[in-house]
Design an enzyme around this catalytic site. Structure first.
Site, PDB file in Angstrom:
ATOM      1  N   PRO A   1     -20.527  -8.730  54.577  1.00 60.87           N
ATOM      2  CA  PRO A   1     -21.722  -8.771  53.636  1.00 60.87           C
ATOM      3  C   PRO A   1     -22.465 -10.026  53.485  1.00 60.87           C
ATOM      4  O   PRO A   1     -23.158 -10.236  52.529  1.00 60.87           O
ATOM      5  CB  PRO A   1     -20.849  -8.822  52.369  1.00 60.87           C
ATOM      6  CG  PRO A   1     -19.460  -9.381  52.590  1.00 60.87           C
ATOM      7  CD  PRO A   1     -19.389  -9.104  54.114  1.00 60.87           C
ATOM      8  N   CYS A   2     -22.450 -10.908  54.578  1.00 62.86           N
ATOM      9  CA  CYS A   2     -22.982 -12.455  54.368  1.00 62.86           C
ATOM     10  C   CYS A   2     -24.562 -12.072  54.131  1.00 62.86           C
ATOM     11  O   CYS A   2     -25.012 -12.953  53.591  1.00 62.86           O
ATOM     12  CB  CYS A   2     -22.888 -13.063  55.755  1.00 62.86           C
ATOM     13  SG  CYS A   2     -23.410 -12.264  57.168  1.00 62.86           S
ATOM     14  N   ARG A   3     -25.125 -10.941  54.543  1.00 67.27           N
ATOM     15  CA  ARG A   3     -26.617 -10.948  54.265  1.00 67.27           C
ATOM     16  C   ARG A   3     -26.879  -9.752  53.172  1.00 67.27           C
ATOM     17  O   ARG A   3     -28.009  -9.570  52.818  1.00 67.27           O
ATOM     18  CB  ARG A   3     -27.471 -10.458  55.548  1.00 67.27           C
ATOM     19  CG  ARG A   3     -27.127 -11.700  56.516  1.00 67.27           C
ATOM     20  CD  ARG A   3     -27.997 -12.845  56.184  1.00 67.27           C
ATOM     21  NE  ARG A   3     -29.347 -12.602  56.045  1.00 67.27           N
ATOM     22  CZ  ARG A   3     -30.383 -13.543  55.369  1.00 67.27           C
ATOM     23  NH1 ARG A   3     -29.970 -14.778  54.796  1.00 67.27           N
ATOM     24  NH2 ARG A   3     -31.458 -13.255  55.397  1.00 67.27           N
TER      25      ARG A   3
END
Lengths: 315, 343
Positions: free
Chosen positions: A259-261
């Site tokens: 989910p980092c972006r």
């Protein structure tokens, strides 16, 4: 397992322990969700798309900031009739691939997108910047040994001895003998067969966004090795954005779209909507999010009804 | 398919009603929970354990649903003593009662008398039909069995599920089978579709897999619990016997109809049964995928004898053969291997 990923995971879980939970809304400004907003959006998803349900998960893994009976969302037995990798080949041949990108060449590919001549209309769609995690994770998945033990007949040569000599099912005229019961059916070509997925959505406290997890099963309902799950991820993302980690609410390791972006991409999607005069409501967040996820896992046929105007038809 | 099947082609009238076998999916969480139970609580105790399986109507036209066993299928430490407490389900997880027999050795797993076990379960189903319990809690018609051996030294699990079905002799004859959208008139289709969605959206009925559909002369359909049979019958309305169908095939109803037919014919003495295979698309009623059929059923007279041990089938086949399954969780559970892969 790649050491960097391990370090990163332990950093993230430590950070999560000390971080407060987001309570104020910032979904329009940052594309992220507070815990309350996640529950609101989840309730709406469950009500509009009833194949999704809230679940409590493992009691020992319960997060106190979420309601006990609404820890995460799941839809089970979702068919995946084709491998993403083969679908992409078809699209390339048809020239029907859409790059959802406006600044560089590393954007998301909408593999279910429109034909190329419509490209100009897509200018406003969000881009997905190169993922930082990709550097840390490259090859990480490959170095994990076949994590899940499958149902491998080779390991259990004595199973044949179990076979009933008096085969009641076969002598029962009311039991349908499907074609796959025929002995000559090859058992090792499950690449081409229907797979099914359990798709779950958890709340990622660190990134303050939903996070998608994939648990795959082959045609005989045996757990898929994560290497094989990657065949159902758009190849642009397979070795970059998908990691194999402990599920926050279920036992074992599962493939997850990192989910980092997510926040940044959701922010861009929301900006596009607002620029078209659509006022986004937080309870629609997961529909947009799942539509966005469909570009990563284009052949897994989960439900996400689009019951609102995206504004894409305005001229 | 046709050349391996002893029955006439599907198009002919009056063929034998056939059911594809029900399927199980036992997840990783179930085996982890069983391992913990075995190590901490059960130890060498081999008594049967009451568990819950979960299923739901078919919701995609391309894949059948299955009976799933998750970690919550097994009792938690606190409710080991009260197995009869009904597990809470939801629309996608209708709880079904089952029994787990976990043996201490591979030899005892091998030597279990599977035929007797299956007959004993079938006998309980027959008793629940006679006692009326199945009318109150229809999920007992789908009672299942799982036998297992957990090799906790190697983290390997041998298991075999059975979905006991009372065998009708002679088998039921299928007179008709069509998509509900063709078998009913358009008003009935609209009304039935709405009634099904209402049933599925109510928390009281959503996980009740068997029901009655009563259709009035002016095409209004309502769904009612099985215990309303006497009322329905007396009102002279058209009645369909409905169930949540896990099967996706347009040509056959799913396995749960087997014991339901036995129930209807034994308990209510109906011989010509109009059944309704309820299926969904994207979580709502789909009358093109749902089927309406008509079958002729005559229960074996032996079933009337209270001492009768009914003939039953139901051990789940694996790859076309009747044999157990094996799953290894060594990579994810063996502490030694985990240490190696983490290094």
């Amino acid at each position: 397992m790649a050491l960097k990923q391990k370090l990163y995971e332990s950093y993230k879980s430590t950070a999560e322990r000390f971080m407060g939970v987001r309570t104020n809304s910032a979904f329009k400004e940052k594309g992220v969700l507070s815990v309350t907003e996640f529950v609101i959006a989840g309730d709406n998803l469950v009500s509009k798309c009833p194949t999704w349900s809230w679940e409590a998960g493992e009691p020992s893994k319960r997060k106190t900031y979420l309601p006990a009976d609404k820890q995460f969302l799941i839809t089970r037995n979702v068919p995946c009739l084709k491998r993403a990798i083969s679908v992409e080949e078809e699209y390339e041949a048809a020239g029907g691939e859409v790059l959802l990108d406006n600044d560089d060449n590393e954007g998301w590919l909408a593999t279910h997108g429109k034909p190329k001549e419509n490209n100009q209309e897509e200018e406003n769609l969000p881009s997905m910047d190169a993922l930082e995690i990709s550097k840390e994770n490259k090859g990480g998945i490959k170095s994990i040994p076949a994590y899940f033990g499958g149902e491998e007949d080779d390991d259990i040569p004595d199973m044949e001895g179990f076979e009933d000599s008096d085969n009641l099912a076969e002598s029962d005229p009311a039991t349908l003998q499907p074609s796959y019961f025929v002995a000559h059916e090859p058992e090792d070509d499950n690449i081409l067969r229907t797979r099914t997925y359990d798709v779950s959505i958890t709340y990622d406290k660190y990134y303050q966004t939903p996070r998608v997890w994939l648990t795959g099963y082959d045609e005989s309902r045996s757990l898929l090795n994560p290497e094989l799950v990657l065949e159902d991820v758009s190849q642009d993302h397979a070795h970059k954005t998908v990691t194999i980690e402990d599920h926050p609410h279920l036992p074992g390791k599962h493939a997850s779209i990192h989910p980092c972006r997510h926040g940044a991409v959701m922010k861009k999607i929301l900006d596009v909507l607002m620029s078209r005069g659509v006022e986004p409501e937080v309870d629609k967040y997961l529909f947009l999010f799942l539509k966005f996820m469909a570009s990563v896992i284009p052949t897994i046929e989960y439900d996400y009804t689009m019951d609102f105007d995206l504004g894409s038809t305005s001229n | 398919m046709a050349n391996t099947s002893p029955s006439p082609s599907p198009s002919s009238e009056g063929r034998i009603l056939q059911f594809p076998p029900f399927q199980s999916l036992v997840d990783d969480g179930f085996w982890r929970r069983l391992s913990a139970l075995k190590l901490d609580t059960l130890r060498t105790d081999q008594s049967p354990i009451f568990i819950s399986g979960f299923y739901a109507p078919c919701s995609h036209s391309s894949v059948s649903n299955y009976l799933a066993l998750h970690s919550e299928s097994l009792p938690s430490d606190s409710n080991m003593e009260s197995p009869l407490e009904r597990v809470r389900g939801n629309r996608n997880k209708c709880p079904i009662p089952g029994t787990l027999l976990n043996t201490n050795t591979l030899e005892s797993f091998r030597s279990l008398d599977r035929e007797s076990l299956l007959k004993a379960e079938a006998k309980r189903i027959l008793e629940d039909i006679y006692s009326g319990r199945a009318e109150e809690d229809p999920s007992v018609l789908l009672r299942f069995l799982i036998i297992s051996f957990a090799d906790l030294k190697k983290w390997g699990f041998y298991y075999w599920c059975a979905f006991p079905a009372l065998v009708l002799d002679p088998p039921a004859t299928l007179l008709n089978l069509k998509p509900a959208s063709e078998a009913l008139n358009s008003d009935e289709v609209v009304s039935l579709s709405a009634a099904c969605n209402e049933w599925r959206n109510s928390s009281v009925t959503t996980d009740v897999p068997f029901f009655l559909v009563s259709i009035s002369p002016n095409s209004g359909a309502i769904l009612r619990p099985l215990k309303d049979w006497e009322l329905c019958k007396d009102e002279g309305q058209k009645v369909l016997f409905g169930f949540y169908d896990p099967c996706h095939l347009p040509t056959n109803p799913g396995w749960p109809l087997r014991n339901f037919l036995a129930f209807i014919s034994l308990r209510w003495n109906v011989e010509k049964i109009n059944f309704f295979c309820y299926r969904e698309k994207q979580g709502t009623a789909d009358m093109r995928l749902s089927l309406v059929g008509e079958a002729l059923v005559s229960p074996p007279s032996a079933w009337r004898d209270p001492e009768c041990i009914p003939k039953a089938v139901g051990w789940e086949p694996k790859g076309g053969k009747l044999m157990p399954r094996f799953v290894s969780l060594a990579e994810s559970m063996d502490p030694e291997r985990l240490a190696v892969s983490a290094a």
